[in-house]
Design a protein around this motif. Sequence first.
Motif, PDB file in Angstrom:
ATOM      1  N   MET A  59     -12.323 -38.848  27.693  1.00  0.00           N
ATOM      2  CA  MET A  59     -10.919 -38.743  28.083  1.00  0.00           C
ATOM      3  C   MET A  59     -10.815 -38.291  29.534  1.00  0.00           C
ATOM      4  O   MET A  59     -10.023 -38.827  30.319  1.00  0.00           O
ATOM      5  CB  MET A  59     -10.196 -37.764  27.155  1.00  0.00           C
ATOM      6  CG  MET A  59      -8.723 -37.572  27.508  1.00  0.00           C
ATOM      7  SD  MET A  59      -7.787 -39.126  27.552  1.00  0.00           S
ATOM      8  CE  MET A  59      -7.494 -39.377  25.799  1.00  0.00           C
ATOM      9  N   LEU A  78     -12.126 -43.105  21.769  1.00  0.00           N
ATOM     10  CA  LEU A  78     -10.798 -42.494  21.782  1.00  0.00           C
ATOM     11  C   LEU A  78      -9.809 -43.202  20.859  1.00  0.00           C
ATOM     12  O   LEU A  78      -8.831 -42.606  20.414  1.00  0.00           O
ATOM     13  CB  LEU A  78     -10.242 -42.485  23.214  1.00  0.00           C
ATOM     14  CG  LEU A  78     -11.059 -41.689  24.234  1.00  0.00           C
ATOM     15  CD1 LEU A  78     -10.510 -41.901  25.636  1.00  0.00           C
ATOM     16  CD2 LEU A  78     -11.049 -40.205  23.889  1.00  0.00           C
ATOM     17  N   LYS A 107      -5.744 -43.124  21.206  1.00  0.00           N
ATOM     18  CA  LYS A 107      -5.483 -42.210  22.321  1.00  0.00           C
ATOM     19  C   LYS A 107      -5.677 -42.902  23.666  1.00  0.00           C
ATOM     20  O   LYS A 107      -4.998 -42.574  24.646  1.00  0.00           O
ATOM     21  CB  LYS A 107      -6.396 -40.983  22.219  1.00  0.00           C
ATOM     22  CG  LYS A 107      -6.100 -40.079  21.030  1.00  0.00           C
ATOM     23  CD  LYS A 107      -7.039 -38.887  21.010  1.00  0.00           C
ATOM     24  CE  LYS A 107      -6.766 -37.983  19.806  1.00  0.00           C
ATOM     25  NZ  LYS A 107      -7.690 -36.827  19.761  1.00  0.00           N
ATOM     26  N   GLU A 137      -2.461 -44.849  24.201  1.00  0.00           N
ATOM     27  CA  GLU A 137      -1.359 -43.936  24.476  1.00  0.00           C
ATOM     28  C   GLU A 137      -1.435 -43.406  25.903  1.00  0.00           C
ATOM     29  O   GLU A 137      -0.429 -43.335  26.613  1.00  0.00           O
ATOM     30  CB  GLU A 137      -1.374 -42.771  23.489  1.00  0.00           C
ATOM     31  CG  GLU A 137      -1.012 -43.169  22.067  1.00  0.00           C
ATOM     32  CD  GLU A 137      -1.213 -42.021  21.090  1.00  0.00           C
ATOM     33  OE1 GLU A 137      -1.541 -40.898  21.549  1.00  0.00           O
ATOM     34  OE2 GLU A 137      -1.064 -42.244  19.874  1.00  0.00           O
ATOM     35  N   PHE A 138      -2.656 -43.073  26.346  1.00  0.00           N
ATOM     36  CA  PHE A 138      -2.818 -42.538  27.701  1.00  0.00           C
ATOM     37  C   PHE A 138      -2.456 -43.602  28.734  1.00  0.00           C
ATOM     38  O   PHE A 138      -1.696 -43.335  29.683  1.00  0.00           O
ATOM     39  CB  PHE A 138      -4.257 -42.056  27.897  1.00  0.00           C
ATOM     40  CG  PHE A 138      -4.540 -41.590  29.300  1.00  0.00           C
ATOM     41  CD1 PHE A 138      -4.103 -40.340  29.733  1.00  0.00           C
ATOM     42  CD2 PHE A 138      -5.224 -42.406  30.196  1.00  0.00           C
ATOM     43  CE1 PHE A 138      -4.351 -39.924  31.030  1.00  0.00           C
ATOM     44  CE2 PHE A 138      -5.467 -41.986  31.493  1.00  0.00           C
ATOM     45  CZ  PHE A 138      -5.034 -40.736  31.908  1.00  0.00           C
TER      46      PHE A 138
END
Length: 1001
Positions: A370, A409, A412, A415-416
């Motif tokens: 991330m 991820l 995620k 979404e990021f």
Amino acid sequence: PEAHVGRYISSSGKARSQEEEAMAEAKALGSVLQALDALYRGSGNPNAANQFLMQFPKQKEAWGVCIQLLERRDMHSTLYGANTLYDKAKADWHTLGQKERERLFSLVLPKYRKLCQAKGPGLVIGRLARAIAYSYFHTYKDPKRFMNFVSEGKSSPSFALFLLRAAAWDLEGANLSHTTIKAIKEYFGRCAQDVVRLIRGYLTSQGLDKNTQVLGLSCLQSWIALGVMPLRLLEKEMMLPVLVDCGRRSSEHLQAVCEVWTEAMNKPIGKHDRRAAQLVIAHIAQLGNRLGADEDVSRQITIALCEFGETCCHILAQGSKPSLDFVRAVGKCTSHPNLNISMLSLDFWLELQDIETHQRHESLRGPTYMSLLEVLLKKLQYTSNCNPEDFHIYRAKTKDILVSAYYLLGSKYLEFVSNVFNKAVDSKNIPVMEACAFCLGAIGMQIMQGLSEGKLGRQVVEFVRKLLRTLMQASKTLKNPMLCYTTLASISKFSQLLADDPGLRGEAMMLAANPTVVVSEKSEFFDDEGMRKGFLVQQGETFAKISNASLKYLTASQKTVNDIAKFVQGSNPKLLLMDRKDATLSSVSSDLADCQRQFVKTLVKLYANLRDPGQPKLHTVLMEPHAKMLQHAIKIAPQQSLEHKARLFERMVQLITLLNDVLVTLRYSPRPAIVRDVAQMYGVLLAGLYNIDWRLDGRKEADENYDVSLATRVVSTTMIHCTNSEGVLQMVVLAARKYVNSLDFQCLKTLEEVVAVYGKDSSYHSGFQQMFVLVANKTFEVVTSRRNIAEFHNVLESFMQVADKILQHCPGVTLDTRSGLFERLLKMIVIFPKSKDRSATRRSVGVLRKIQTPSTWSSMSPQAKSYISNSLGKAGGEISSSFLMEIASNTDTKRYLATGLYNLWLLHSQPVVNQWITAALSNPYFNDKLSNQDKKNALITIQSQLQTGRLPRAQWGGKNPQNLFKAVMDDFAEMCDCGGQHVNRFLAYHLRPESKSAPRF
């Protein structure tokens, strides 16, 4: 003279006097110096000088000349002397007696000591040290004596360090027995502590120059590489802090230190070395704190960290505190403002992703990636001060890392990227939006794979669709070329996802057909692999991919396809040329031509797959303008000037490529009538197209800018779909004549395809016979009149493919004894292996097998059978060579030899197969690869296959194949000169069914 070693014998056979030896060496020395002057100072012919200097080490006088060259002051002479002495010692040391070796060693050593004391060139001293180390171990084979000798000269650091390094470098390749090398390494292991202390003393000495300190580090690395200096010894002798201190002195020191650490960590780390390994990781992780504005230092640190990290990745993945500190240090390198420095760190992340997820520490999974995704999204933003080529190479390297981040991820990741993209849309930050589009496209294949496997939830699918819709709307609104290009590239990865949504599908196809952006001709664009790809090319590919994915939806009605064609024509009339005023022969760019091809073939494919096609015939409307342009070009080409002809040829190649793409696309069309329409439309052009002379300005060959073979391939593809038999035969003869005149092997591919399609119709056989006579005679002329036939491998292979198809469909043409074709064909089968082309040899072997298939054999007259049998018998030895070359193309020669020889029995109906197998086993091609025992094993395997196989006696003239095989074994025994009695005794046991074991040879 002092340098003389041994007694040289003159050409008369008498021992030479000392004066004669001195004169010979003086003359040789003068020649060498003259050659060195010519090579480095331009005083003569440098090529001849280089050739002489390469051959000189083979002369006997080289020993003395090398030692005299070491006395000279110029770098070139001393370096050549040291190099030659080392090479000659490795090549000819075994030819010297013990006294001569000791004498030579006693002459070289003072020269080495003198060079070290005078601080001579390190390159010369290093090479001379390797010569001394090599000759020392071959003269005395006593490591204790060598180490005492080094210890005596330790007051001179270069004297000791060069010798220690040379001993470690050359020991493994010293051509000594395994026992001797093992004993020397064991003694070196006992001396390792003293060597570490000696090097530590040099490295901590205040008066030692930088080069000597780096030499000490290199020496330390070589002893670690030898495997006699474990990590725990370095820790025990307090070497690790010394190495850390050395790494701060200069970039050269840092590089050498990191090489030492990398070598140490590359060795197996036992339980006693683990603590030292963690200390090394902790020390090298501290280098991340030195990253800063000095780009040279930052670059060197990044290289050091990543080379170390790639080597020790399996240890770092365990996740100790020093390891996590190290990974964070690499992360700092990735976030460095300089793109090229950041790029150096990507290899570490690529190495880390190869380690299974369950074998990594938890922190090196999601959390690390991330943070890495945040860093990469910033680095992937294109700015005006970026070098476009470097930037897109950087992107290409990050693609795999982004895929790993997505797998770790999951949602995620999306979404990021979505959150960053939406903020960029609000602020109209185009570089950020474009970087987000790239990050989305990088994982397109993985998302589509998850969708097809049912692993994506409905919420994720809708989330991706929403993101794609926002992306396309932003591209339309902002009209930025870079953003639009990346958007087109990204949505093409999600073609199936778009196809299932009518609204998204329509938006995507409209964007691909009409991006509404103005693109400068000077603008450069790159695909996600870092390769240049024009905007128009990407536009066409995106339209084609989405259309193909939406085939079942778009072909529901002709109105939908017509509406798409009208929209494309209205958006850019140059793409479809449905208005005749646009169909001109004026030059178009290669990108526009590529885009045209994509749109035309896609719309033709859509029309061809309509469930109920009506009027007008869209494929005719789309293809006719291009056919008219090509027809006009063929007509006016001969009258054009050189400049105009070059441009015209370029345009013709574009038109021919379009036709070829359309025909290939329609090859599996559910509506053959459409294919025939296109073929007949172009059928009138084939003869003119085939006769085009693509050469410019009287050249022997066509200009390399034009794919001349393309016209031939298009003709063959078009002819397959023609129904006019007279036209087909006319083109067959035309292709054969063109091959005779130009040796264009693509003409043979045309003939092969035509025979494959029309060979079953006997009405064509007469024409095929005329054709095959022409091409066979020409090919025979080529292979028999050229010394080097390897350059004609394409012609040879293509000819055998034609022969194979002729044998399959009309064997009487080839095997008719009256035409003399078979005799020439057989000679070519024998000649082909000389081309050393495996593919051509396999083709020729395939033709030979096809001749002896039952269907082919039954179609021949008794006279033809007798003639062919006799011919095969005479050529047996040479033909077996072809079979062996085919077998040798396999990686495991021993394994495939027996099978290949057994197949020889199955394929050939004559007893001469005995001679063939014996000739095969004695073939020079295999002498280096197979021992007599290997050959015997192959024969034993054949024997067992003969026992278990079902070979009809009729094939062998009513004789038992096993009896014939005995003759082969006897011939082989005689050939190997091992005595027939042993082989017969072996066979006596082996041929008895009740025998469970056989005597050993």
